[in-house]
Design a protein around this motif. Structure first.
Motif, PDB file in Angstrom:
ATOM      1  N   HIS A   1       0.827  -1.206   0.000  1.00 43.62           N
ATOM      2  CA  HIS A   1       0.000   0.000   0.000  1.00 43.62           C
ATOM      3  C   HIS A   1       0.867   1.264   0.000  1.00 43.62           C
ATOM      4  CE1 HIS A   1      -3.530  -2.410   1.930  1.00 43.62           C
ATOM      5  NE2 HIS A   1      -3.461  -2.568   0.621  1.00 43.62           N
ATOM      6  N   GLY A   2       1.963   1.210   0.762  1.00 36.89           N
ATOM      7  CA  GLY A   2       2.879   2.348   0.769  1.00 36.89           C
ATOM      8  C   GLY A   2       3.492   2.589  -0.592  1.00 36.89           C
ATOM      9  N   MET A   3       3.888   1.512  -1.269  1.00 37.78           N
ATOM     10  CA  MET A   3       4.440   1.633  -2.604  1.00 37.78           C
ATOM     11  C   MET A   3       3.402   2.184  -3.580  1.00 37.78           C
ATOM     12  SD  MET A   3       7.579   0.830  -2.481  1.00 37.78           S
ATOM     13  CE  MET A   3       7.812   0.895  -4.248  1.00 37.78           C
TER      14      MET A   3
ATOM     15  N   ALA B   1       3.217   5.869  -3.170  1.00 40.86           N
ATOM     16  CA  ALA B   1       4.400   6.500  -3.749  1.00 40.86           C
ATOM     17  C   ALA B   1       4.309   6.535  -5.268  1.00 40.86           C
ATOM     18  CB  ALA B   1       5.661   5.741  -3.319  1.00 40.86           C
ATOM     19  N   VAL B   2       3.820   5.452  -5.858  1.00 42.58           N
ATOM     20  CA  VAL B   2       3.633   5.406  -7.310  1.00 42.58           C
ATOM     21  C   VAL B   2       2.654   6.487  -7.754  1.00 42.58           C
ATOM     22  CG1 VAL B   2       2.627   4.026  -9.186  1.00 42.58           C
ATOM     23  CG2 VAL B   2       4.254   2.984  -7.613  1.00 42.58           C
ATOM     24  N   GLY B   3       1.595   6.692  -6.964  1.00 43.31           N
ATOM     25  CA  GLY B   3       0.617   7.726  -7.291  1.00 43.31           C
ATOM     26  C   GLY B   3       1.227   9.119  -7.302  1.00 43.31           C
ATOM     27  N   ILE B   4       2.083   9.398  -6.322  1.00 44.37           N
ATOM     28  CA  ILE B   4       2.747  10.709  -6.255  1.00 44.37           C
ATOM     29  C   ILE B   4       3.669  10.907  -7.451  1.00 44.37           C
ATOM     30  CG2 ILE B   4       4.424  12.095  -4.974  1.00 44.37           C
ATOM     31  CD1 ILE B   4       1.655  12.095  -3.765  1.00 44.37           C
TER      32      ILE B   4
ATOM     33  N   PHE C   1       2.883  -9.770 -12.567  1.00 45.25           N
ATOM     34  CA  PHE C   1       3.414  -9.505 -13.902  1.00 45.25           C
ATOM     35  C   PHE C   1       2.783  -8.258 -14.514  1.00 45.25           C
ATOM     36  CE2 PHE C   1       2.414 -10.041 -18.460  1.00 45.25           C
ATOM     37  CZ  PHE C   1       3.687  -9.869 -18.979  1.00 45.25           C
ATOM     38  N   VAL C   2       1.455  -8.179 -14.484  1.00 45.32           N
ATOM     39  CA  VAL C   2       0.748  -7.065 -15.111  1.00 45.32           C
ATOM     40  C   VAL C   2       1.062  -5.748 -14.402  1.00 45.32           C
ATOM     41  CG1 VAL C   2      -1.512  -6.081 -15.638  1.00 45.32           C
ATOM     42  CG2 VAL C   2      -1.109  -8.523 -16.002  1.00 45.32           C
ATOM     43  N   THR C   3       0.955  -5.748 -13.068  1.00 41.81           N
ATOM     44  CA  THR C   3       1.179  -4.511 -12.302  1.00 41.81           C
ATOM     45  C   THR C   3       2.599  -3.999 -12.475  1.00 41.81           C
ATOM     46  OG1 THR C   3      -0.460  -5.166 -10.638  1.00 41.81           O
ATOM     47  CG2 THR C   3       1.117  -3.458 -10.008  1.00 41.81           C
TER      48      THR C   3
ATOM     49  N   ILE D   1      -4.016   3.282  -8.433  1.00 43.77           N
ATOM     50  CA  ILE D   1      -5.401   2.901  -8.113  1.00 43.77           C
ATOM     51  C   ILE D   1      -5.583   1.390  -8.194  1.00 43.77           C
ATOM     52  CG2 ILE D   1      -7.804   3.076  -8.920  1.00 43.77           C
ATOM     53  CD1 ILE D   1      -7.126   5.949  -9.811  1.00 43.77           C
ATOM     54  N   LEU D   2      -4.967   0.772  -9.204  1.00 46.10           N
ATOM     55  CA  LEU D   2      -5.039  -0.686  -9.330  1.00 46.10           C
ATOM     56  C   LEU D   2      -4.341  -1.383  -8.165  1.00 46.10           C
ATOM     57  CD1 LEU D   2      -4.358  -1.312 -13.135  1.00 46.10           C
ATOM     58  CD2 LEU D   2      -6.505  -1.660 -11.915  1.00 46.10           C
ATOM     59  N   MET D   3      -3.187  -0.886  -7.773  1.00 46.52           N
ATOM     60  CA  MET D   3      -2.434  -1.489  -6.678  1.00 46.52           C
ATOM     61  C   MET D   3      -3.191  -1.404  -5.359  1.00 46.52           C
ATOM     62  SD  MET D   3       1.382  -0.112  -7.663  1.00 46.52           S
ATOM     63  CE  MET D   3       2.171  -0.769  -6.196  1.00 46.52           C
ATOM     64  N   LEU D   4      -3.937  -0.311  -5.186  1.00 50.20           N
ATOM     65  CA  LEU D   4      -4.741  -0.137  -3.978  1.00 50.20           C
ATOM     66  C   LEU D   4      -6.078  -0.861  -4.062  1.00 50.20           C
ATOM     67  CD1 LEU D   4      -4.069   3.663  -3.341  1.00 50.20           C
ATOM     68  CD2 LEU D   4      -3.278   1.762  -1.918  1.00 50.20           C
TER      69      LEU D   4
END
Length: 231
Positions: A35-37, A40-43, A104-106, A201-204
């Protein structure tokens, strides 16, 4: 293509370290780190998106790119590859594990959409300078450790995506060297930044987005930016 080869190798090494660490990290820690990553990806995506000098180019690129991506069904093919990887390697890695495709996709989207992937590959193709891709390799290797610890061996397979995607950009850069101005690269970066926010958004797991179907928005935005002064 030395920069791309090093980048792919760095992800493989990072994935190997992540698999070793995965066995000793409780699931709740893996989830929180993930979730932290994602945040960070969003920022990172927002910082890239704010580089635009003409938001209309980005909007038009996203709209036209979505139509092209849906017609090609890029997301569907990418997920089929992920499903095949899960079926092929899931039981070998960990019985009952079903997130190889997701990993793989993410990770493929995270590694391939970013500005450093596009700009670094163009830079190597035009001048032979691999410094940007080498820096990206270091970052991606570290990220691969965290991603693999959270999502499993699927992250390692994203090295193939990196090799194909960045390698293709590097090879094509020489053909389009005369038209790739700074303003065009900025709009490509901004469009990619919005897609990176989508990855977050996908990761979350906030919303299911066929994000890969928006990938054509990046070259479409470049084409619109090229013709915009004459429109």
């Amino acid at each position: 293509m030395k920069g791309t080869i090093v980048n792919a190798a760095a992800v493989l090494v990072g994935s190997g370290l992540g698999l070793a660490l995965k066995r000793g990290i409780p699931e709740k820690y893996q989830s929180t780190v993930m979730h932290g990553m994602a945040l960070a990806v969003g920022i990172i995506g927002l910082q890239m998106a704010f580089k635009t000098e003409n938001i209309l180019v980005v909007i038009l690129g996203l709209a036209a790119g979505a139509v092209i991506g849906e017609s090609l069904n890029i997301d569907g093919y990418l997920n089929k590859i992920g499903e095949w990887l899960s079926a092929k390697f899931g039981s070998q890695n960990n019985p009952g594990e079903n997130n190889i495709g997701r990993g793989f996709v993410t990770s493929s989207l995270v590694y391939c959409i970013g500005a450093m992937a596009v700009v670094g590959s163009i830079q190597e193709g035009l001048t032979g300078d691999t410094s940007t891709l080498y820096a990206k390799s270091l970052i991606d290797g570290i990220v691969a450790i965290v991603f693999t610890a959270s999502m499993g061996i699927g992250v390692a397979f994203s090295s193939v995506s990196i090799f194909v995607y960045q390698g293709l950009i590097t090879l094509l850069a020489g053909f389009f060297s005369a038209v790739l101005s700074d303003s065009i690269i900025k709009e490509m970066t901004a469009t990619g930044g919005i897609l990176i926010v989508g990855v977050s958004i996908l990761m979350l797991e906030l919303k299911k987005i066929r994000l890969a179907n928006l990938l054509p928005a990046i070259p479409v935005a470049a084409a619109i930016a090229y013709f915009w002064p004459t429109m």
